[in-house]
Design a protein around this motif. Structure first.
Motif, short mmCIF file in Angstrom:
data_model
loop_
_atom_site.label_atom_id
_atom_site.label_comp_id
_atom_site.label_asym_id
_atom_site.label_seq_id
_atom_site.Cartn_x
_atom_site.Cartn_y
_atom_site.Cartn_z
N ASN A 136 0.87 -1.18 0.00
CA ASN A 136 0.00 0.00 0.00
C ASN A 136 0.90 1.22 0.00
OD1 ASN A 136 -1.92 1.98 0.34
ND2 ASN A 136 -3.01 0.92 1.99
N GLY A 139 -0.48 4.60 1.17
CA GLY A 139 -1.08 4.66 2.49
C GLY A 139 -2.57 4.91 2.49
N ALA A 147 1.87 -2.38 4.62
CA ALA A 147 2.53 -1.08 4.76
C ALA A 147 3.99 -1.20 4.38
CB ALA A 147 2.39 -0.57 6.19
N GLU A 149 6.68 -0.20 5.72
CA GLU A 149 7.57 -0.54 6.83
C GLU A 149 7.43 -1.99 7.29
OE1 GLU A 149 3.94 1.66 8.53
OE2 GLU A 149 5.28 1.83 6.79
#
Length: 244
Positions: A136, A139, A147, A149
């Motif tokens: 994504n 975001g 995500a 991270e």
């Protein structure tokens, strides 16, 4: 004006890919074209296949399986990619019948695909299921994907599963206007892939870019672009497509 014939549309998209690749100093053959055939009938797939298109992407399991069955005798060598969100109750069919899955964003989905990938299909050995993780990248709360991270943890966990081969990353950025704005999220995905490879993963696929932004994606290193509208024309209702 959009060309009217399948051959002309395919030629135009290939020319766009080649021009962007040349601008980036890349070999155009390094970019694979995936024709997104969701909602279009098997006849439309056959027309493009006859023109030389080899890979097709589907978002809906039953619709995709129907096209595979309809085309198996006449076009047995087509590659089938599942590119939509995948629920647990559909993993068995996808693991058995598709060649690629582009939108994995949860470990338990990958684990189910791994466990359910058969060793053979129609009496012939079956290669590992090729996987991309969906990121994504913009975001967006309404969009699927892991995500940025959290990509590394998921990638390392998926890479060791049997009967799968983790190939790379996929994204569908929020639509924006302008080449430079379009390039930014694709550049971020490219950097994520490079970091995973620095961590020891041998990934080779960036599945990114669609009809409206494929040039930006190719400039940022896309190895696979997913194109629907520019190849098939305006999208038809899903219900109509499923009647084929």
């Amino acid at each position: 004006m959009t060309p009217s014939s399948p051959a002309a549309r395919l030629r135009q998209v290939r020319e766009r890919i080649a021009a962007a690749a040349t601008q980036a100093g890349r070999d155009p053959s390094s970019v694979r074209l995936l024709a997104v055939s969701k909602t279009f009938p098997a006849e439309a797939v056959a027309e493009l296949a006859t023109c030389g298109q080899a890979d097709f992407g589907e978002n809906y399991v039953q619709e995709g399986l129907g096209k595979m069955a309809a085309l198996r005798a006449t076009h047995p060598q087509l590659g089938w990619h599942f590119i939509g969100p995948l629920q647990s109750n559909k993993t068995r069919e996808v693991a058995a019948q598709f060649d690629w899955v582009h939108a994995v964003d949860r470990l338990h989905i990958a684990q189910r695909l791994s466990a359910q990938r058969p060793a053979a299909r129609n009496g012939s050995p079956l290669s590992p299921l090729q996987l991309c993780l969906q990121v994504n990248i913009s975001g967006e709360g309404s969009k699927s994907g892991v995500a940025p991270e959290a990509v590394a943890e998921l990638a390392h966990a998926v890479a060791i599963l049997p009967h799968l081969r983790l190939r790379g990353l996929m994204c569908i950025p929020a639509p924006v206007e302008g080449l430079q704005a379009q390039r930014a999220p694709f550049a971020q995905l490219r950097r994520l892939l490079a970091e995973l490879n620095r961590q020891g993963l041998a990934l080779d696929t960036l599945s990114m870019g669609m009809s409206a932004d494929l040039e930006a994606a190719v400039l940022e290193g896309a190895t696979l672009v997913r194109v629907g509208t520019a190849l098939f024309g305006a999208r038809v209702a899903r219900q109509a497509a499923q009647q084929v």
